[in-house]
Design a protein around this motif. Structure first.
Motif, PDB file in Angstrom:
ATOM      1  N   VAL A  21       4.723   2.067  14.106  1.00  0.00           N
ATOM      2  CA  VAL A  21       3.798   1.694  13.984  1.00  0.00           C
ATOM      3  C   VAL A  21       3.136   2.805  13.479  1.00  0.00           C
ATOM      4  O   VAL A  21       2.622   4.283  13.541  1.00  0.00           O
ATOM      5  N   LEU A  22       2.147   2.466  12.550  1.00  0.00           N
ATOM      6  CA  LEU A  22       1.418   3.120  11.430  1.00  0.00           C
ATOM      7  C   LEU A  22      -0.514   2.841  11.879  1.00  0.00           C
ATOM      8  O   LEU A  22      -0.178   2.165  11.308  1.00  0.00           O
ATOM      9  N   VAL A  28      -3.053  -1.946  11.105  1.00  0.00           N
ATOM     10  CA  VAL A  28      -1.671  -1.642  12.073  1.00  0.00           C
ATOM     11  C   VAL A  28      -1.085  -1.623  10.492  1.00  0.00           C
ATOM     12  O   VAL A  28      -0.665  -3.252  10.300  1.00  0.00           O
ATOM     13  N   THR A  29      -0.125  -0.927  10.532  1.00  0.00           N
ATOM     14  CA  THR A  29       1.479  -1.033   9.566  1.00  0.00           C
ATOM     15  C   THR A  29       2.373  -0.794   9.829  1.00  0.00           C
ATOM     16  O   THR A  29       2.271   0.148  10.847  1.00  0.00           O
ATOM     17  N   THR A  30       3.156  -1.498  10.384  1.00  0.00           N
ATOM     18  CA  THR A  30       4.682  -1.544  11.053  1.00  0.00           C
ATOM     19  C   THR A  30       5.896  -1.701  10.086  1.00  0.00           C
ATOM     20  O   THR A  30       5.531  -1.701   9.140  1.00  0.00           O
ATOM     21  N   ASP A  49       8.563   7.122   6.315  1.00  0.00           N
ATOM     22  CA  ASP A  49       8.760   7.302   4.977  1.00  0.00           C
ATOM     23  C   ASP A  49       8.218   5.558   4.658  1.00  0.00           C
ATOM     24  O   ASP A  49       7.586   4.950   4.161  1.00  0.00           O
ATOM     25  N   ALA A  50       9.148   3.765   5.146  1.00  0.00           N
ATOM     26  CA  ALA A  50       8.440   2.777   4.925  1.00  0.00           C
ATOM     27  C   ALA A  50       7.122   2.505   5.671  1.00  0.00           C
ATOM     28  O   ALA A  50       6.440   2.100   4.397  1.00  0.00           O
ATOM     29  N   ALA A  51       6.760   3.159   6.490  1.00  0.00           N
ATOM     30  CA  ALA A  51       5.593   2.980   7.066  1.00  0.00           C
ATOM     31  C   ALA A  51       4.407   3.070   6.350  1.00  0.00           C
ATOM     32  O   ALA A  51       3.231   2.835   5.820  1.00  0.00           O
ATOM     33  N   CYS A  52       4.312   4.632   5.722  1.00  0.00           N
ATOM     34  CA  CYS A  52       3.583   5.901   5.067  1.00  0.00           C
ATOM     35  C   CYS A  52       3.661   4.774   4.061  1.00  0.00           C
ATOM     36  O   CYS A  52       2.193   4.338   3.343  1.00  0.00           O
TER      37      CYS A  52
END
Length: 666
Positions: A21-22, A28-30, A49-52
């Motif tokens: 979770v970012l 919210v980005t997951t 890396d995927a969330a960023c």
């Protein structure tokens, strides 16, 4: 998370998936990626890396990095911890092997206890003696040197020291620890530092467990921190079993405090959704390998100090979680008696369930959900992991033949019901069996598979309301961002409450408070809580109650009676009470993440055949991220999100609240 626009990152490693979770300014980005079993840090960094990338931020912009993991739990379950030696008092080398007289299965004559984590050839004894009153015979420096030479000549990577009554008088144990730390290139763990409490077996077993997992945790966290720093990430903070966050150096010194790191994070995340309208919530976390259930009442997370992991006592403060081997990847099979079973074996992430298309052919709960239409062929589990319905049908057809069932659908229905029965028993164990009525509680469902089974469980338990939070598939990672920093310590005193000297107890509490305050990242911001374990004279178990400052025996007695009523349903009035153990906790409050949600009016994404009540129905499928606040959806319906799928059966209705939570009511 705050006015400065802090960018916060939470990563939870599960048995099948690693959840990320970012949180950036309430958005919210997951991300959900397969767990890398050989080195969990690889999956952690892949998820980050995927969330960023999805959020459009650089890892170097992250201000806070919190982590929950399964490293120590796996080390004990799979017996892959450090090669450990034990140093103890002369005559007590077999405490680990003797244990308690209770039987693991009362009527099973062939029941086996797990092998001790330290075999007999690596247990060393010293001619020293302490009693609860003081040290009677000091340890001899020459004898310590001899033991140090013997350990150095062995293959031991870690040493546990547990001398008789060291919880009360640690002088001898401290001398041994200092000597071994000077002489050996090994991790050295002493019981008065890990668990300064009476009961020799439990204290020794916990110290051994600490020594067994600490080198593994030290290596993992150190490796993760090095790789994270290369990406510009801040120093990692780690979730402990008590539901509190600690800095990396603290857990690297005492790895046993992370034994239930991941499940604890999930309970903290679910606790954000407790509401006053009910008596509390049942937290239900169903992941790929197992399901974890717990209780939150009156804002308080249930805790315990009497957990066992892989049959070994671990007596450090933990969130009270009941775990059952029933997750999305749990393998269904037919036992020797012809009965259909689910778990505890799991297909894991690689090769995973048959429908993953990675070469696995074992029928699992995920395959059953796909055959029943709760998942679709186009449903993605994790980053780019699509499902293969044909392989799921083939696996269920093979199971049906073995179980003498009429086809793949019948087998899938059976797997779904058996898995639900196992999970319902786990929920009853933390509710009905402890005197709590589940009908007065709400069910908070999360994890990648939890919302697919939540309504079926609620019907079994007569629960009227289910809450499925936004980002529920990664709620444990979200819980990391809300968790308090927390440090615990304790000391056994064993004194009658009626004869207790308040001033003496306050002095001991002050010493404990100074210890935990020093462990806090910001000692001035730490809030100190005092508690004590008490029991009626003659009882073999204790209950923990908060203690006022200054100590007041009458108030403590009242609180103990209330706690006894709540936990046992009665109290004994004028029976004498013992103060057994003093506890101090330092807490720095966390920040509840602010989550925004908008959505749109038109959220139906399609429809597919799904089975309800034994029959196939054309069922609408909704895109959860497009659901507007206030939208109500009557079952039957399927609501798909980024990390999980929600099943709403007939006679249930789901409504979207202002935080994006699905409130599902009968």
């Amino acid at each position: 998370m705050d006015e400065r626009g802090t960018i916060a990152l939470g990563v939870d490693v599960g048995g099948t998936f690693t959840d990320v979770v970012l949180l950036v300014d309430g958005e919210v980005t997951t991300a959900k990626v397969p767990t890398t079993e050989t080195d969990q840090s690889e999956g952690v960094l892949a998820g980050i890396d995927a969330a960023c990338e999805a959020a459009g931020v650089d890892a170097g912009q992250v201000d806070q990095f919190r982590h929950a993991m399964t490293v120590s739990t796996n080390a004990m379950l799979e017996a892959t911890g450090a090669t450990t030696a034990l140093v103890t008092t002369d005559g007590f080398g077999d405490v680990l092997a003797i244990g308690r007289q209770n039987r693991p299965a009362l009527y099973d004559l062939s029941a086996q206890r797990p092998d001790p984590l330290v075999p007999a050839e690596r247990r060393y004894e010293l001619d020293e003696r302490a009693t609860p009153s003081g040290i009677e015979r000091s340890v001899d420096e020459k004898e310590i040197a001899t033991v140090a030479d013997d350990i150095a000549a062995s293959d031991a990577e870690s040493v546990a020291i547990s001398l008789l009554h060291a919880y009360a008088h640690p002088g001898n144990e401290r001398a041994v620890a200092e000597h071994l730390r000077d002489r050996l290139d090994a991790t050295v763990v002493a019981s008065h530092e890990t668990l300064a409490a009476f009961r020799e077996y439990e204290r020794t077993a916990t110290t051994v467990a600490d020594a067994y997992v600490t080198p593994v945790i030290d290596g993992y966290v150190g490796r993760l921190q090095r790789r994270a720093s290369e990406r510009g990430l801040p120093v990692v903070q780690v979730m402990q079993s008590n539901g509190g966050i600690a800095d990396a150096e603290t857990v690297r010194e005492h790895g046993v405090t992370t034994a239930l790191s991941g499940p604890a994070a999930g309970v903290v995340g679910a606790s954000l959704f407790e509401f006053d309208a009910h008596d509390g919530i049942i937290t239900f976390d169903m992941g790929g390998t197992s399901s974890d259930v717990s209780l939150v009442r009156d804002g308080d997370i249930e805790e315990t100090t009497e957990a066992d992991i892989a049959g070994h006592p671990v007596r450090v403060p933990m969130v009270d979680v009941e775990t059952v081997g029933a997750g999305g990847g749990s393998i269904a099979h037919v036992d020797a008696g012809g009965a259909l079973r689910v778990g505890p074996g799991s297909a894991g992430a690689d090769p995973g369930p048959a429908c993953y298309g990675k070469g696995g052919d074992d029928p699992t709960v995920t395959d059953a959900n796909l055959v029943l239409g709760y998942l679709g062929d186009d449903t993605e589990l994790g980053e780019g992991l699509a499902l293969d319905g044909d392989r799921a049908h083939d696996a269920m057809a093979t199971l049906a033949a073995a179980a003498d069932l009429d086809g793949a659908v019948a087998a899938a229905r059976g797997v779904y019901r058996v898995a639900n029965a196992r999970m319902a028993r786990a929920i009853r164990s933390v509710t009905v069996e402890r005197g709590h009525d589940p009908r007065t509680l709400e069910l908070v469902a999360f994890g990648g598979a939890g919302p697919m089974h939540a309504a079926a469980l609620a019907e079994r338990l007569d629960v009227e309301t289910i809450r499925v939070p936004r980002a529920n598939g990664v709620l444990s990672a979200l819980g990391l961002l809300a968790a308090d920093e927390q440090h615990d310590t304790l000391r056994t005193v064993q004194t009658p409450l009626a004869a207790a000297d308040p001033a003496a107890l306050d002095e001991q509490f002050a010493q404990l408070a100074a210890t935990v305050r020093a462990d806090a990242s910001d000692p001035d911001a730490a809030r100190i809580t005092r508690a004590a374990d008490l029991r009626y004279a003659g009882q073999s178990h204790e209950l923990t109650v908060e203690v006022p400052d200054p100590f007041d025996a009458e108030t403590v007695a009242e609180r103990f009676e209330q706690a006894h009523d709540r936990a046992r349903g009665y109290h004994l009035g004028d029976e004498p009470v013992q103060v057994v153990t003093l506890r101090a906790t330092a807490t720095i409050p966390g920040h509840e993440p602010s989550i925004s949600h908008e959505g749109y009016a038109d959220a139906q994404a399609g429809q597919r055949e799904a089975y309800f009540g034994g029959d196939s129905h054309e069922t609408p499928v909704y895109d959860r991220e497009r659901l507007a606040v206030g939208t109500s959806i009557a079952g039957q319906a399927i609501i798909e999100g980024g990390e999980s799928t929600v099943v709403v059966p007939p006679a249930w209705e789901a409504t979207v609240d202002d935080r994006g939570t699905l409130v599902i009511e009968r």
